[in-house]
Write a protein that holds these residues in place. Structure first.
Motif, short mmCIF file in Angstrom:
data_model
loop_
_atom_site.label_atom_id
_atom_site.label_comp_id
_atom_site.label_asym_id
_atom_site.label_seq_id
_atom_site.Cartn_x
_atom_site.Cartn_y
_atom_site.Cartn_z
N GLY A 157 0.84 -1.29 0.08
CA GLY A 157 0.00 0.02 -0.32
C GLY A 157 0.90 1.20 0.14
N SER A 158 2.29 1.20 0.10
CA SER A 158 3.02 2.35 0.24
C SER A 158 3.11 2.93 -1.20
CB SER A 158 4.47 1.99 0.64
OG SER A 158 5.17 1.39 -0.27
N SER A 159 3.49 4.09 -1.21
CA SER A 159 3.74 4.85 -2.36
C SER A 159 5.08 4.76 -2.76
CB SER A 159 3.51 6.69 -2.32
OG SER A 159 2.42 6.55 -1.94
N GLY A 160 5.97 4.30 -2.04
CA GLY A 160 7.40 3.98 -2.37
C GLY A 160 8.17 3.34 -1.54
N LEU A 161 8.98 2.25 -1.59
CA LEU A 161 10.03 1.52 -0.80
C LEU A 161 11.50 2.22 -0.72
CD1 LEU A 161 8.75 -1.99 -1.33
CD2 LEU A 161 7.95 -0.52 0.36
N HIS A 162 12.03 2.63 -0.01
CA HIS A 162 13.07 3.41 0.12
C HIS A 162 14.41 2.40 0.29
CE1 HIS A 162 16.28 6.13 2.32
NE2 HIS A 162 16.69 5.69 1.06
N LEU A 163 15.33 1.82 -0.65
CA LEU A 163 16.24 1.19 -0.49
C LEU A 163 17.55 1.85 -0.68
CD1 LEU A 163 14.90 -1.50 -3.03
CD2 LEU A 163 14.40 -1.31 -0.71
N ASN A 164 18.43 1.36 0.17
CA ASN A 164 19.79 2.00 0.17
C ASN A 164 20.73 1.52 -0.90
OD1 ASN A 164 19.56 1.97 3.88
ND2 ASN A 164 19.11 3.93 2.64
N SER A 165 20.53 0.28 -1.71
CA SER A 165 21.53 0.06 -2.27
C SER A 165 21.04 -0.91 -3.49
CB SER A 165 22.75 -0.94 -1.66
OG SER A 165 22.15 -2.05 -1.12
N TYR A 166 21.83 -1.23 -4.64
CA TYR A 166 21.08 -2.26 -5.44
C TYR A 166 21.13 -3.54 -4.79
CZ TYR A 166 21.82 1.19 -9.37
OH TYR A 166 21.71 2.19 -10.22
N LEU A 167 22.20 -4.09 -4.10
CA LEU A 167 22.15 -5.31 -3.13
C LEU A 167 20.90 -5.26 -2.69
CD1 LEU A 167 23.46 -7.71 -2.20
CD2 LEU A 167 24.51 -6.52 -0.39
N GLU A 168 20.41 -4.42 -1.86
CA GLU A 168 18.99 -4.56 -1.27
C GLU A 168 17.97 -4.70 -2.01
OE1 GLU A 168 16.41 -2.39 2.60
OE2 GLU A 168 18.00 -1.33 1.48
N GLN A 169 18.17 -4.15 -3.12
CA GLN A 169 16.98 -4.10 -4.21
C GLN A 169 16.99 -5.71 -4.85
OE1 GLN A 169 17.63 -2.66 -8.20
NE2 GLN A 169 15.83 -1.53 -8.01
N SER A 170 18.22 -6.12 -4.97
CA SER A 170 18.17 -7.42 -5.62
C SER A 170 17.50 -8.52 -4.49
CB SER A 170 19.70 -7.93 -5.88
OG SER A 170 19.61 -9.20 -6.21
N GLU A 171 17.73 -8.39 -3.42
CA GLU A 171 17.21 -9.24 -2.28
C GLU A 171 15.46 -8.92 -2.27
OE1 GLU A 171 19.18 -10.46 1.00
OE2 GLU A 171 21.15 -9.93 0.48
N ILE A 172 15.13 -7.81 -2.15
CA ILE A 172 13.61 -7.49 -2.07
C ILE A 172 12.94 -7.95 -3.07
CG2 ILE A 172 12.20 -5.54 -1.75
CD1 ILE A 172 13.92 -6.11 0.60
N SER A 173 13.46 -7.96 -4.32
CA SER A 173 12.91 -8.41 -5.70
C SER A 173 12.39 -9.83 -5.60
CB SER A 173 13.62 -8.02 -6.73
OG SER A 173 14.92 -9.22 -6.71
N LYS A 174 13.00 -10.56 -4.75
CA LYS A 174 12.59 -12.04 -4.73
C LYS A 174 11.23 -12.10 -3.81
CE LYS A 174 17.47 -12.98 -4.57
NZ LYS A 174 18.60 -13.80 -3.82
N LEU A 175 10.84 -11.05 -3.02
CA LEU A 175 9.62 -11.21 -2.28
C LEU A 175 8.43 -10.75 -3.08
CD1 LEU A 175 10.74 -9.55 0.99
CD2 LEU A 175 10.65 -11.88 0.62
N GLY A 176 8.56 -10.39 -4.62
CA GLY A 176 7.27 -10.07 -5.31
C GLY A 176 6.35 -8.96 -4.61
N LEU A 177 6.92 -7.79 -4.07
CA LEU A 177 6.20 -7.00 -3.52
C LEU A 177 5.68 -6.02 -4.80
CD1 LEU A 177 8.16 -5.90 -0.40
CD2 LEU A 177 6.28 -7.31 -0.46
N ALA A 178 4.41 -5.55 -4.62
CA ALA A 178 3.80 -4.84 -5.54
C ALA A 178 4.24 -3.18 -5.53
CB ALA A 178 2.24 -4.86 -5.62
#
Length: 398
Positions: A157-178
């Motif tokens: 439901g958030s307008s944006g997920l704030h990530l600190n790095s590409y490494l974090e983005q890579s790991e978060i992508s596996k969770l399939g968040l919208a």
């Protein structure tokens, strides 16, 4: 533009995230944004001695503190339950254009996201590495239940997920968040140069003026991998150095670290300094020869950023998100997460002091040019404005 930041605690004992939020809000204020924090007076085993349920200026930041429900059971205290916070939030949330929530798995953050959705107020969530694989494996069952029953709905439901790095983005992508996401690193307030830091540090510690110093400065926690670092240093029997551990953690874990030092044979070459801040922290960072952080998982690594800004070359492992920057810009060394590789990297740095110093000089300049809070705040204001105006996210990487 009125922005409310919500975090379960801003106590220094909670680590670098709390300090980063304070600095972020301070920088936003300097950029002309009306930014405030709502939090709980949680300070681990203790409570912060602050006025409650009113706006106070704390570390030059306007903050509302609310009392933590503090039963003897630690598992309940960790959720930072505060009925007065819930009441205040329900009465005041409408006064803000956007809410910025920091971290997950605590009642203040969970309720803030849910209420913001209900009131149709946009919100951003800074994850601070809590959805990285290593973090999710700790207390795994509890987190998985919490995530799938509650937090997934809040995150989507958030307008944006704030990530600190590409490494974090890579790991978060596996969770399939919208929800959409954007990458924006932490910033840093650059400390002034400490005069004669090299000599003053050795004088303070009663060490020879030419003693090489290896510094670990971070919260003492199992994810920091300090046991592996200790075993790596134990292999350097032919090298002269003093190892400094600056940080605190759970007393039982601190005792485990002390025992590990004694068993490894480097207890007599190590100083456990406890939690260090202010001028002494600057002295450590500017007077040491090498910074080491062999963390299993570090979605950013604020302590690493501080070390680089002080001109201190770093030895970090691939689990530290800033490791890619260190490799690309040649600001230190990035060995694999094993004792032999770490020992070899540290030995190389100790045997090549002039090359190592060049890396440190390059590090300070790079951080000054790219990671100051004024630059980060300007990007964040642009993101806030886009969300409030219902425009596409700038700096979006997902």
């Amino acid at each position: 533009m009125r922005i409310l930041h919500v975090i379960a605690s801003i106590s220094k004992v909670k680590g670098g995230t709390s300090q980063a939020v304070l600095e972020m809000v301070r920088a936003l204020q300097s950029s002309g944004v009306t930014a405030e924090i709502a939090t709980i007076n949680d300070s681990g085993r203790n409570l912060l001695d602050v006025p409650l349920a009113q706006k106070v200026l704390y570390c030059q930041v306007p903050i509302y503190f609310f009392p933590r429900f503090s039963p003897p059971l630690r598992a309940i205290r960790e959720f930072a339950i505060s009925p007065p916070f819930i009441t205040w939030l329900s009465q005041n949330l409408h006064r803000y254009d956007l809410v910025h929530v920091h971290a997950l798995f605590s009642l203040p953050c969970t309720l803030t996201m849910a209420l913001a959705q209900f009131r149709d107020i946009p919100y951003v969530v800074s994850l601070h590495g809590l959805l990285c694989q290593w973090s999710l494996q700790q207390s795994a069952l509890k987190k998985q239940i919490y995530l799938h029953l509650i937090e997934r709905w809040n995150l989507n439901g958030s307008s944006g997920l704030h990530l600190n790095s590409y490494l974090e983005q890579s790991e978060i992508s596996k969770l399939g968040l919208a929800a959409p996401s954007f990458i924006l690193p932490h910033g840093l307030q650059i400390s002034s140069k400490y005069p004669d830091a090299h000599q003053k540090l050795r004088y303070w510690l009663n060490l020879p003026s030419d003693e090489p110093i290896i510094l670990f400065l971070s919260r003492l926690h199992p994810k920091k991998g300090i046991e592996i670092l200790i075993q790596a240093l134990a292999q350097l029997v032919d090298q002269r150095f003093t190892f400094l551990i600056a940080g605190s953690g759970d007393p039982n874990y601190e005792n485990e670290i002390y025992t590990c030092l004694q068993q490894s044979g480097i207890g007599d070459r190590t100083r456990m300094l406890g939690f260090i801040e202010g001028e002494k922290k600057d002295l450590l960072l500017q007077g040491a020869d090498l910074f080491a952080l062999t963390s299993y998982s570090e979605n950013f690594g604020i302590a690493v950023l501080e070390a680089l800004a002080a001109g201190l070359p770093c030895v970090v492992t691939p689990g530290v998100a800033l490791s890619e920057v260190i490799k690309q810009q040649d600001l230190g060394m990035v060995p694999e997460m094993n004792e032999a590789a770490i020992a070899n990297a540290i030995r190389t740095c100790l045997l090549q002091p002039e090359v190592t110093k060049e890396k440190g000089d390059r590090a300070r300049q790079f951080i000054v040019e790219n990671y100051t809070w004024d630059k980060i705040a300007a990007n964040l204001v642009e993101i806030y404005d886009a969300i409030i105006q219902n425009q596409p996210l700038p700096h979006r990487h997902a």
